[in-house]
Design a protein around this motif. Structure first.
Motif, PDB file in Angstrom:
ATOM      1  N   LEU A 112       4.603   1.275  -3.709  1.00 24.55           N
ATOM      2  CA  LEU A 112       3.518   2.240  -3.825  1.00 24.55           C
ATOM      3  C   LEU A 112       2.248   1.603  -4.367  1.00 24.55           C
ATOM      4  CD1 LEU A 112       2.636   5.208  -3.614  1.00 24.55           C
ATOM      5  CD2 LEU A 112       3.475   5.524  -5.942  1.00 24.55           C
ATOM      6  N   PHE A 113       2.388   0.723  -5.339  1.00 30.48           N
ATOM      7  CA  PHE A 113       1.223   0.125  -5.984  1.00 30.48           C
ATOM      8  C   PHE A 113       0.941  -1.285  -5.500  1.00 30.48           C
ATOM      9  CE2 PHE A 113       2.560   3.404  -9.031  1.00 30.48           C
ATOM     10  CZ  PHE A 113       1.406   4.155  -9.007  1.00 30.48           C
ATOM     11  N   ASP A 114       1.364  -1.605  -4.295  1.00 30.23           N
ATOM     12  CA  ASP A 114       1.062  -2.903  -3.709  1.00 30.23           C
ATOM     13  C   ASP A 114      -0.444  -2.985  -3.472  1.00 30.23           C
ATOM     14  OD1 ASP A 114       1.008  -5.301  -2.407  1.00 30.23           O
ATOM     15  OD2 ASP A 114       2.377  -4.719  -0.811  1.00 30.23           O
ATOM     16  N   ILE A 115      -1.065  -4.057  -3.900  1.00 26.78           N
ATOM     17  CA  ILE A 115      -2.524  -4.205  -3.821  1.00 26.78           C
ATOM     18  C   ILE A 115      -3.020  -4.186  -2.384  1.00 26.78           C
ATOM     19  CG2 ILE A 115      -2.569  -6.718  -3.841  1.00 26.78           C
ATOM     20  CD1 ILE A 115      -4.955  -4.526  -5.808  1.00 26.78           C
ATOM     21  N   ARG A 116      -2.164  -4.601  -1.441  1.00 32.98           N
ATOM     22  CA  ARG A 116      -2.578  -4.588  -0.034  1.00 32.98           C
ATOM     23  C   ARG A 116      -2.800  -3.163   0.456  1.00 32.98           C
ATOM     24  NH1 ARG A 116       2.256  -8.086   2.269  1.00 32.98           N
ATOM     25  NH2 ARG A 116       3.296  -6.676   0.845  1.00 32.98           N
TER      26      ARG A 116
END
Length: 101
Positions: A27-31
């Motif tokens: 969910l919080f992947d920078i991509r």
């Protein structure tokens, strides 16, 4: 009141926490954040380029800079989101206790 947990309960809770951790990592992947922002801003700037007046284009020496910048932002945003889809985040493996002994 002493709470006693069976080994099965502990394994079930650990697997639930690992699942939640993997979901949070994806969910919080920078991509995802970068790709989403570039797509949103790219749409806005592309629309500004489509409705640009002749005076605005003349200011940029005949180049519709908003249109080209917006399209570039859209391409970059779609690249990040495709990259996320093709190579999803894998959470780090948890080493069981006592494995290093």
């Amino acid at each position: 009141m002493s709470e006693s947990y069976s080994e099965k309960d502990v394994h079930r809770q650990v697997s639930e926490l690992e699942t939640e951790s993997a979901t949070a990592a994806r969910l919080f992947d920078i991509r995802r954040i970068i790709g989403g922002l570039f797509v949103v801003y790219g749409v806005i700037v592309t629309i500004a380029g489509i409705v640009a007046s002749d005076a605005d284009i003349d200011k940029a020496e005949g180049v519709n800079i908003n249109l080209w910048t917006g399209l570039g932002m859209l391409v970059l945003g779609v690249f990040f989101l495709a990259w996320l889809k093709i190579r999803p985040t894998v959470p780090p493996a948890v080493e069981p206790e006592g494995a290093g002994d």
